[in-house]
Write a protein that holds these residues in place. Sequence first.
Motif, mmCIF file in Angstrom:
data_model
loop_
_atom_site.group_PDB
_atom_site.id
_atom_site.type_symbol
_atom_site.label_atom_id
_atom_site.label_comp_id
_atom_site.label_asym_id
_atom_site.label_seq_id
_atom_site.Cartn_x
_atom_site.Cartn_y
_atom_site.Cartn_z
ATOM 1 N N ILE A 138 0.837 -1.209 0.000
ATOM 2 C CA ILE A 138 0.000 0.000 0.000
ATOM 3 C C ILE A 138 0.871 1.257 0.000
ATOM 4 C CG2 ILE A 138 -1.747 1.262 1.321
ATOM 5 C CD1 ILE A 138 -2.503 -1.537 2.536
ATOM 6 N N TYR A 139 1.956 1.198 0.767
ATOM 7 C CA TYR A 139 2.868 2.340 0.923
ATOM 8 C C TYR A 139 3.568 2.682 -0.386
ATOM 9 C CZ TYR A 139 6.882 4.886 3.034
ATOM 10 O OH TYR A 139 7.840 5.810 3.369
ATOM 11 N N GLY A 140 4.094 1.683 -1.067
ATOM 12 C CA GLY A 140 4.905 1.919 -2.256
ATOM 13 C C GLY A 140 4.197 2.687 -3.364
ATOM 14 N N PRO A 141 3.012 2.224 -3.798
ATOM 15 C CA PRO A 141 2.324 2.947 -4.875
ATOM 16 C C PRO A 141 2.064 4.410 -4.537
ATOM 17 C CG PRO A 141 1.394 0.774 -4.618
ATOM 18 C CD PRO A 141 2.354 0.961 -3.473
ATOM 19 N N LYS A 142 1.773 4.705 -3.258
ATOM 20 C CA LYS A 142 1.502 6.096 -2.876
ATOM 21 C C LYS A 142 2.785 6.893 -2.680
ATOM 22 C CE LYS A 142 -0.452 9.087 0.695
ATOM 23 N NZ LYS A 142 -1.306 9.219 1.902
ATOM 24 N N ILE A 143 3.667 6.400 -1.832
ATOM 25 C CA ILE A 143 4.829 7.191 -1.419
ATOM 26 C C ILE A 143 5.943 7.151 -2.457
ATOM 27 C CG2 ILE A 143 6.535 7.557 0.388
ATOM 28 C CD1 ILE A 143 3.606 8.128 1.189
ATOM 29 N N ARG A 144 6.133 6.003 -3.091
ATOM 30 C CA ARG A 144 7.171 5.872 -4.120
ATOM 31 C C ARG A 144 6.687 6.292 -5.501
ATOM 32 N NH1 ARG A 144 12.440 5.830 -2.684
ATOM 33 N NH2 ARG A 144 12.556 4.982 -0.587
ATOM 34 N N GLY A 145 5.374 6.448 -5.644
ATOM 35 C CA GLY A 145 4.837 7.037 -6.866
ATOM 36 C C GLY A 145 4.735 6.125 -8.065
ATOM 37 N N TYR A 146 4.680 4.795 -7.847
ATOM 38 C CA TYR A 146 4.569 3.900 -9.005
ATOM 39 C C TYR A 146 3.170 3.281 -9.143
ATOM 40 C CZ TYR A 146 5.954 0.319 -5.496
ATOM 41 O OH TYR A 146 6.064 -0.483 -4.386
ATOM 42 N N ALA A 147 2.149 3.994 -8.659
ATOM 43 C CA ALA A 147 0.775 3.489 -8.745
ATOM 44 C C ALA A 147 0.368 3.201 -10.181
ATOM 45 C CB ALA A 147 -0.193 4.485 -8.106
ATOM 46 N N GLY A 148 0.881 3.973 -11.138
ATOM 47 C CA GLY A 148 0.536 3.763 -12.543
ATOM 48 C C GLY A 148 1.049 2.449 -13.094
ATOM 49 N N GLN A 149 1.929 1.778 -12.331
ATOM 50 C CA GLN A 149 2.484 0.493 -12.764
ATOM 51 C C GLN A 149 1.901 -0.671 -11.963
ATOM 52 O OE1 GLN A 149 6.675 1.185 -12.201
ATOM 53 N NE2 GLN A 149 6.670 2.925 -13.619
ATOM 54 N N VAL A 150 0.812 -0.396 -11.237
ATOM 55 C CA VAL A 150 0.171 -1.416 -10.401
ATOM 56 C C VAL A 150 -1.302 -1.519 -10.767
ATOM 57 C CG1 VAL A 150 -0.404 -2.113 -8.043
ATOM 58 C CG2 VAL A 150 1.788 -0.981 -8.513
ATOM 59 N N GLY A 151 -1.756 -2.757 -10.983
ATOM 60 C CA GLY A 151 -3.161 -2.983 -11.275
ATOM 61 C C GLY A 151 -3.968 -3.256 -10.024
ATOM 62 N N LYS A 152 -3.558 -4.279 -9.272
ATOM 63 C CA LYS A 152 -4.280 -4.679 -8.061
ATOM 64 C C LYS A 152 -3.308 -4.840 -6.910
ATOM 65 C CE LYS A 152 -7.988 -7.239 -10.434
ATOM 66 N NZ LYS A 152 -7.472 -7.159 -11.814
ATOM 67 N N VAL A 153 -3.821 -4.575 -5.707
ATOM 68 C CA VAL A 153 -3.096 -4.833 -4.465
ATOM 69 C C VAL A 153 -3.978 -5.720 -3.596
ATOM 70 C CG1 VAL A 153 -2.356 -3.816 -2.279
ATOM 71 C CG2 VAL A 153 -1.677 -2.745 -4.434
ATOM 72 N N VAL A 154 -3.405 -6.809 -3.108
ATOM 73 C CA VAL A 154 -4.090 -7.647 -2.127
ATOM 74 C C VAL A 154 -3.201 -7.689 -0.888
ATOM 75 C CG1 VAL A 154 -5.114 -9.886 -1.610
ATOM 76 C CG2 VAL A 154 -5.102 -9.043 -3.969
ATOM 77 N N ALA A 155 -3.672 -7.103 0.195
ATOM 78 C CA ALA A 155 -2.874 -6.962 1.412
ATOM 79 C C ALA A 155 -3.464 -7.829 2.517
ATOM 80 C CB ALA A 155 -2.826 -5.498 1.844
ATOM 81 N N LEU A 156 -2.631 -8.717 3.068
ATOM 82 C CA LEU A 156 -3.049 -9.607 4.143
ATOM 83 C C LEU A 156 -2.583 -9.041 5.480
ATOM 84 C CD1 LEU A 156 -2.029 -13.035 2.533
ATOM 85 C CD2 LEU A 156 -4.214 -11.811 2.339
ATOM 86 N N ALA A 157 -3.535 -8.598 6.290
ATOM 87 C CA ALA A 157 -3.258 -8.078 7.635
ATOM 88 C C ALA A 157 -2.170 -7.019 7.665
ATOM 89 C CB ALA A 157 -2.910 -9.216 8.584
ATOM 90 N N PRO A 158 -2.258 -6.000 6.835
ATOM 91 C CA PRO A 158 -1.256 -4.932 6.915
ATOM 92 C C PRO A 158 -1.530 -4.042 8.131
ATOM 93 C CG PRO A 158 -2.983 -4.309 5.381
ATOM 94 C CD PRO A 158 -3.299 -5.725 5.821
ATOM 95 N N PRO A 159 -0.504 -3.565 8.832
ATOM 96 C CA PRO A 159 -0.722 -2.606 9.920
ATOM 97 C C PRO A 159 -0.902 -1.195 9.357
ATOM 98 C CG PRO A 159 1.599 -3.128 9.753
ATOM 99 C CD PRO A 159 0.906 -3.979 8.729
ATOM 100 N N THR A 160 -1.922 -1.021 8.522
ATOM 101 C CA THR A 160 -2.109 0.215 7.761
ATOM 102 C C THR A 160 -2.110 1.453 8.645
ATOM 103 O OG1 THR A 160 -3.462 -1.061 6.214
ATOM 104 C CG2 THR A 160 -3.581 1.342 6.045
#
Length: 291
Positions: A138-160
């Motif tokens: 979740i962090y990478g696409p937002k903070i690192r700015g590569y959301a345009g290179q990601v289709g789906k994220v499935v996160a299992l128990a992330p400490p969001t």
Amino acid sequence: MPNLIRRAAVALLAAVLLTTTAATTATATTATAAQSSGFDNWSCKPSAAHPNPLVLLHGLGGNGPGNYSYLGPFLASKGYCAFTLTYGQASPAIPVGGTVSITQSSAEIAAFVQQVRQATGAAKVDIVGHSEGGFQSIYGPKIRGYAGQVGKVVALAPPTHGTTFGGLVSVGDYLGLRPLVDQVLREFGCPACDELIVGGSAVEQLTTGPIAQPGVNYTVIASRFDALVTPHETSFIREPAVTNKFVQDVCPLDPVGHVGLAFDPTVAQLVANALDPAHAKRVICGFGPPL
């Protein structure tokens, strides 16, 4: 209860051993076959049915091959090119990852995303993350700015939104890596632990403003029996384009715990359905490791 935990631990170890063998067999098979699926098979080229290769991110104190010894081969069997790495190692000589700062680990993950895209020729990847790996997904696409290179994220128990469990018990504890985890903590500390608790710097960075990025479809899966990422709802992202669910919403009697999410056939099918909702299959409820 101790007997139940011991039986679950034995079952988990057996699953790791069996699926590691399966991963080796699957890789050997795909090396001479169509190359349209495989786990850590760098000759794999995504099929039209599953054009996005998968990047699988492990939890704190674990490593890619161990954390995904079950889920990696499972997703490969569904027709995916799936790849994992061990990120955030305090020492390259110790196969335990995720303990360095979230910023440092996220840079390694961003580079790995590019490596997977280049090797497969894919425009986008889908990311599956467990525990700290879920946070990084979740962090990478937002903070690192590569959301345009990601289709789906499935996160299992992330400490969001951070966890109240100080330091986060390491996934490595349950992968037979405890002595190595202890060595890392003793010699190098655990910056990621401090950054992932409630009010931690990485949590504050992620949760300032919207979390979900335009164009990315998110699924967050948690367990009501998770003893490590607490409170359980801290995993969820209450925003549009995000599906939040407990395993027990689908299978009320599944006692799966935090670490067990990566080794539970029930969860594996939930992940597969989230990655390919157009071809979702009925979930057969089981009993994941209550660890």
